[in-house]
Design an enzyme around this catalytic site. Structure first.
Site, PDB file in Angstrom:
ATOM      1  NE  ARG A   1      -2.458  -0.431   3.561  1.00 43.45           N
ATOM      2  CZ  ARG A   1      -2.993   0.261   4.566  1.00 43.45           C
ATOM      3  NH1 ARG A   1      -4.134   0.891   4.409  1.00 43.45           N
ATOM      4  NH2 ARG A   1      -2.389   0.328   5.732  1.00 43.45           N
TER       5      ARG A   1
ATOM      6  CB  SER B   1       5.537  -6.081   8.372  1.00 45.36           C
ATOM      7  OG  SER B   1       4.814  -4.881   8.347  1.00 45.36           O
TER       8      SER B   1
ATOM      9  CG  ASP C   1       3.433  -5.232  10.962  1.00 44.55           C
ATOM     10  OD1 ASP C   1       4.424  -5.441  11.686  1.00 44.55           O
ATOM     11  OD2 ASP C   1       2.716  -6.152  10.515  1.00 44.55           O
TER      12      ASP C   1
END
Length: 917
Positions: free
Chosen positions: A539, A602, A656
Site C-alpha cells: 500500500r 514488516s 507494522d
C-alpha cells in the site's frame, strides 16, 4: 348370456348402492386433500411446540430427544445384545455386526411371551421377568461370562437425558405395570440383571421401537432419516437439527427426535375430524382422552372401530337385517387382522362372509360388500392421517436442509403396514401427493426394531471409540494452566536475553531497538507519505495530520506483489515498489512533491537509527535475493535514484507492530504496547532505555520490536509442539525458524488444521477414511475458513457448504469434528499469544515498581479482528497469567499506514526540537 349380463348388472348395482350407503353413513371419515394439508399444518405447529423449551410442557406431541446423534456409517463392528419390550411378545436378540469389506449382520433371537399378569402387575416383577428371559437366552447361546453391550428397545414414551437413561412418562397399548411411571427403566432393568451373577451386560442405549426401525433401515440405506411404526401402536421419529432442539444443550449436529405422535390431538386439535365412533372407542379404552391420533390409526384400534360402525349400522337396520349377535356386541372381537383379510384383493368378499359368520351373523351378499367398504374407509382414513403427519416431518427435514427438493428414505415397521394388503400403497400415494417436492423411498424394516436397538448400540460403541481417538488428538492441542505459566516464564527469560549484550546473539526473541523514542503528543501536523509492505499486497498512502483535534485523513491505493517478484531479486522487488509509488503520486496529482516518508517494513530488521534498518531474514513467504543483511532504506533510495523521477525524504523505517502501537497511542496516551495477530504474529513495547544494553544512553524509553515469532527456535517450547506443528514447519519456506509464529499466526493455523484432518481421515475418523486430492493440497485450508467455521451464527449446514467448496464431502458428524479441530487450533494460538503478552505486561509492571499496572495494548491483524473467539480467549489468558495488570485492548484502525505517518511526524517534531536546542 343375457342372464349372465343381468346378474353382473345386478351385482354392480348392488355394490354401488352398498358403497353409497356406507359413504353416506361414514361421510366424516372421508378426508379431502385440503383437510389433510390442514392436518399437516397443524402437526407442524405441534412439532414446533414440542421442540420449544417454554411450550413443550403443554405440547401434546412431546418431541422427545433420544440422544441418538448418528446413524450407521458401515464401519460398525462387534457382538451386541438387544431386547425388545413393547408388543404382544418380548424378544431377545444377539447381533453380530462385521465390516469385512462389506456390511454383514448375523442374528440369533428368541421370543418370550408377555403374560397379562406380568405386564399389568408390579413393575419389579416385570423387570425381573425380562432379566430372567435375558439370562435364559445367554445361557442357551453360551454367552455367560462374556461382557456384552446391550440395546433396549422400549416402545413407550420416555424422557431421556442421555442415551442410556429414560424415565417412563406413561404406559401405552396394553401395558399397565405398577410403580414404573416416573422412574428410570434402564436402572430398574440393570438392578434386575445384577441378580444373575453369571451374566455381564452393559446397557449402552435405550431406544424407542421407532428409532430402532430407522437405525435398522439406515444400516442398509444411508439416506434413511425417518422411522415410522404402523403396528399395534403408531409413532414416528426423524433426525432433527440440534440448533432447533431447545430441550437439549448444544447446537452442533443432529439428534433423533421421537415425536410420540400418537398423542397428537390430545389437546383438542383434532376434534373437528373425530367421529362418534372415535369417541366411543376412546371412552371404552384403557386410557381415555389419551393417544387420540393413535386411536384413529393403529392396529390395536382399527378392528374395534370397524366393530363399532357395524354395530351402529345393524342397530339402524342398515346391515344384517337389523340383527346383532352377542359376539358383535363384544368389545375386541373384530381385530385388525380381520380387517386386512376382508380387504384382500379377490378373496376379500369370501373372507368377509367367513369372518361375519364366525361372529354369529348371517350376512347377505350386500352386507359383505358394505362391510368390506367400511373396512376400506377406516383403513384408508388411517393411511391418510399417517401420511399427513409424515408429510409434515418430511417438509421440516427439507426446510432444515434448505433444499428445493429433498431425497430421503423412510424406514417402516409394524404389523399393520406388513399384513394389510392395500395399506402401504395407499400411504405412499398420499404422501407423494402431499409433498410433491420430496422424493421418498419407503423401506420395510426386515428385522424390526430389535436389530435397530443393536445398531444404535453398535453406533454408540463406534462413536464412543471414535470419540476417544478424536479426544486423544485434540488433547495434544490443549494447554494446561501449568504449561501456559511455563510459556509465560520462558518468554520472559527470552525477552531478558534479547536485551542483554552478551546473550543477545543467542536469543530467539531478538528484541530489536526501533529508535522510536517518542509518542504522539497531539501537536503533530502536515502531509506525509507512508508505504506498507508486509504481505502479498503493498500500500501507498497519503496521510494528512491536523494538530489539536488529533484528526487524521488518509488516501491510499493497494498494489499486488506477484509471487515472482516476492521470490525474485531484491532489485526487482524495490523497482516494483518504486513503480507503485510513482503510480500513486501520479494518481494523487503529487508528482514532484517532496514529502517526508515513513516506510512500514514488516520483517525483522536490525536498526542503528530510525531511518536505517538491515533486514535480518525474510518471513511470510518472501524470498527476494540479495536483501538479507542489507539496509532496506538504502535499497529503496537506490531504486528511487534508478527511476530518477522524484525524490522523497525517507524519515523512518518502522515495523507494522510499532505502527499499530503509535496509531493507538495517538488516541490513548496509555498505549505502550503494540500487537499484531494476523498473517504473522509480533509484539512491540516501550522499554526503559537503561534496560537496553544494545543502545547507548539510559534516560527515557525506546520502542523495542520483539520479533517474538522466533520464540522457541532454540527448542525451549518443544514440549508443547505436536507432530502437526512439525509437519507444518518442515513444509514451510523456513524450516526450524519462527516456531512460535507458526503456532499462533494466521498464515499457519489453517495448515495445522489440514494436517490434523489428514491424520484423522487416515484413522478412518473423517470423510469416510477417504483423503481427497484437495485435502492433500498444501495451503487449501486458509485461516479465514477457521473464522467462518467457528462462527457461532453458522449452522452445520453452512459448515458443510464451506467444506464442500474445499472439495471435502462431509457428513454432519464430520462437520462437528472439523469445527472442534478448528476451535482447538485457534484456542491454543490465542492462549500462546496471551501467555507471551502476560510476560510483557508483568515485565513492564515490575520495571516500574508498581503494585498494579494499567496499560493499553494497540492491536491489529485479521486473526484478532475476524476470528469470533480469538480476541476473547487471548484477553482471558492475559487476565489469568498477569492478575496484577489491568490491560485494555484497543483495536487499531489502519495501524501500519497511519502509524508510519505518525512515527514520521513524531520523528520530524523531535528533529525540529533538537535543531532548536
Amino acid at each position: 348370456m343375457f342372464a349372465v349380463h343381468l346378474m353382473a348388472f345386478y351385482f354392480t348395482k348392488m355394490k354401488e348402492d352398498q358403497i353409497k350407503k356406507v359413504d353416506r353413513f361414514l361421510y366424516h371419515m372421508r378426508l379431502s386433500d385440503e383437510t389433510l394439508l390442514d392436518i399437516m399444518t397443524r402437526f407442524q405447529a405441534e412439532m414446533q411446540k414440542g421442540l420449544g423449551k417454554d411450550t413443550n410442557p403443554t405440547a401434546s406431541v412431546k418431541m422427545l430427544p433420544t440422544f441418538v446423534r448418528a446413524i450407521p456409517d458401515g464401519s460398525e463392528n462387534g457382538e451386541f445384545l438387544s431386547l425388545d419390550l413393547g408388543g404382544s411378545k418380548f424378544r431377545v436378540l444377539k447381533v453380530q455386526v462385521s465390516e469385512e469389506g462389506k456390511q454383514n449382520v448375523q442374528m440369533e433371537s428368541q421370543f418370550y411371551p408377555t403374560p397379562n399378569e406380568i405386564i399389568r402387575g408390579p413393575g419389579s416383577e416385570l423387570f425381573e421377568y425380562v432379566a430372567d428371559c435375558l439370562a435364559d437366552f445367554m445361557r442357551t447361546k453360551g454367552l455367560t461370562h462374556k461382557k456384552l453391550p446391550l440395546g433396549l428397545t422400549f416402545s413407550f414414551p420416555c424422557a431421556q437425558t442421555k442415551l442410556e437413561e429414560g424415565v417412563l412418562l406413561s404406559w401405552t397399548k396394553k401395558f399397565k405395570a405398577r410403580g414404573v411411571q416416573d422412574t428410570d427403566v434402564v436402572s430398574r432393568l440393570t438392578q434386575a440383571i445384577k441378580k444373575h451373577k453369571d451374566i455381564d451386560v452393559d446397557i449402552l442405549a435405550l431406544v424407542n421401537d421407532t428409532v430402532g426401525t430407522m437405525m435398522t433401515c439406515a444400516y442398509d440405506d444411508p439416506y434413511c432419516e425417518v422411522g415410522v411404526i404402523l403396528g399395534t401402536g403408531t409413532n414416528a421419529c426423524y433426525m432433527e437439527d440440534m440448533s432447533n432442539i431447545d430441550l437439549v444443550e448444544g447446537d452442533e449436529g443432529r439428534m433423533c427426535i421421537n415425536t410420540e405422535w400418537g398423542a397428537f390431538g390430545d389437546d383438542g386439535a383434532l376434534e373437528d375430524i373425530r367421529t362418534e365412533f372415535d369417541r366411543d372407542l376412546d371412552f371404552g379404552s384403557l386410557n381415555p382422552g389419551k393417544q387420540l391420533f393413535e386411536k384413529m390409526i393403529s392396529g390395536l384400534y382399527l378392528g374395534e372401530l370397524v366393530r363399532l360402525v357395524l354395530l351402529k349400522m345393524a342397530k339402524a337396520g342398515l346391515l344384517f337385517g337389523g340383527k346383532k349377535s352377542s359376539t358383535l356386541l363384544t368389545k375386541g372381537k373384530i381385530e385388525t387382522r380381520h380387517v386386512a383379510l376382508m380387504e384382500k384383493y379377490k378373496e376379500g368378499l369370501a373372507n368377509t362372509r367367513e369372518i361375519l359368520t364366525d361372529l354369529g351373523l348371517e350376512p347377505s351378499e350386500a352386507d359383505c360388500i358394505a362391510v368390506q367398504h367400511v373396512c376400506t374407509i377406516i383403513s384408508f382414513r388411517s393411511a391418510n392421517l399417517c401420511a399427513a403427519a409424515l408429510a409434515a416431518i418430511l417438509t421440516r427435514l427439507r426446510e432444515n436442509k434448505k433444499l428445493a427438493r429433498l431425497r430421503t428414505t423412510v424406514g417402516v415397521d409394524g404389523t399393520l403396514y406388513k399384513i394389510h394388503p392395500q395399506y402401504p400403497k395407499r400411504l405412499h400415494k398420499v404422501v407423494r401427493r402431499l409433498v410433491p417436492n420430496c422424493d421418498v423411498r419407503f423401506l420395510l424394516s426386515e428385522s424390526g426394531s430389535t436389530k435397530g436397538a443393536a445398531m444404535v448400540t453398535a453406533v454408540a460403541s463406534r462413536v464412543q471409540a471414535q470419540r476417544k481417538q478424536i479426544d486423544r488428538v485434540l488433547s495434544l492441542l490443549r494447554l494446561t494452566p501449568e504449561q501456559l505459566v511455563r510459556v509465560r516464564d520462558k518468554m520472559r527469560a527470552e525477552l531478558e536475553y534479547g536485551l542483554k549484550k552478551d546473550t543477545h546473539p543467542q536469543a530467539t526473541v531478538k528484541m530489536l531497538p526501533t529508535y522510536v523514542c517518542g509518542m504522539p503528543d497531539g501537536t503533530e501536523k502536515g502531509k506525509f507519505l507512508a508505504l506498507d509492505l508486509g504481505g502479498t499486497n503493498f500500500r501507498v498512502l497519503l496521510v494528512k495530520i491536523r494538530s489539536g483535534r488529533r484528526s487524521v485523513r488518509m488516501y491510499n491505493k493497494i498494489f499486488a506483489i506477484p509471487l515472482e517478484i516476492m521470490q525474485g531479486t531484491g532489485e526487482e522487488l524495490f523497482d516494483h515498489i518504486v513503480q507503485c509509488i510513482a503510480d500513486f503520486l501520479d494518481y494523487m496529482g503529487l508528482k514532484g512533491a517532496q514529502l517526508p516518508l515513513g516506510f512500514t517494513f514488516s520483517f525483522p530488521c536490525r536498526q542503528t537509527s530510525i531511518d536505517k534498518g538491515a533486514l535480518i531474514e525474510w518471513t511470510k513467504g518472501f524470498k527476494a535475493t540479495d536483501c538479507e543483511g542489507e539496509d532496506v532504506v538504502d535499497m529503496l533510495r537506490e531504486a528511487i535514484k534508478r527511476r530518477n523521477e522524484f525524490d522523497l525524504d525517507i524519515v523512518a523505517v518502522v515495523n507494522d507492530t510499532v505502527g499499530t502501537m503509535m496509531t493507538c497511542a495517538h488516541e490513548d496516551p496509555n498505549c505502550e504496547i503494540g500487537l499484531i495477530a494476523g498473517t504473522g504474529s509480533n509484539m512491540c513495547y516501550m522499554e526503559e532505555l537503561r534496560n537496553i544494553e544494545l543502545v547507548e544512553g539510559d534516560q527515557g524509553k525506546m520502542c523495542i520490536n520483539t520479533e517474538w515469532g522466533g520464540f522457541g527456535d532454540n527448542g525451549c517450547i518443544d514440549d508443547i509442539q505436536t507432530q502437526y506443528d512439525k509437519e507444518v514447519d518442515e513444509g514451510s519456506l523456513n524450516p526450524g525458524k519462527q516456531r512460535y509464529e507458526k503456532m499462533t499466526s494466521g498464515m499457519y493455523l489453517g495448515e495445522i488444521v489440514r494436517q490434523i484432518l489428514i491424520d484423522l481421515t487416515k484413522q478412518g475418523l473423517l470423510f469416510r477414511g477417504q483423503i481427497s486430492e484437495r485435502l492433500r493440497t498444501r495451503g487449501i485450508f486458509e485461516t479465514k475458513f477457521l473464522s467462518q467455521i467457528e462462527s457461532d451464527r453458522l449452522a452445520l449446514l453452512q459448515v458443510r457448504g464451506i467444506l464442500q467448496q474445499l472439495g471435502l464431502d462431509s457428513t454432519c458428524e464430520d462437520s462437528i469434528v472439523v469445527k472442534e479441530v478448528c476451535g482447538a487450533v485457534s484456542r491454543r494460538a490465542a492462549q500462546l499469544c496471551g501467555a507471551g503478552m502476560a510476560a510483557i505486561v508483568e515485565k513492564r509492571r515490575e520495571d516500574q515498581g508498581l503494585e498494579r499496572l494499567t496499560i493499553t495494548v494497540g492491536v491489529d491483524g485479521t486473526l484478532y479482528k475476524l476470528h469470533p473467539h480469538f480476541s476473547w480467549i487471548l484477553q482471558e489468558t492475559v487476565k489469568e497469567l498477569a492478575p496484577r495488570c489491568d490491560v485494555t485492548f484497543m483495536l487499531s484502525e489502519d495501524g501500519s499506514g497511519k502509524g508510519a505517518a505518525l512515527i514520521t511526524a513524531v520523528a520530524k517534531r523531535l528533529q525540529q526540537a533538537q535543531k532548536e536546542n
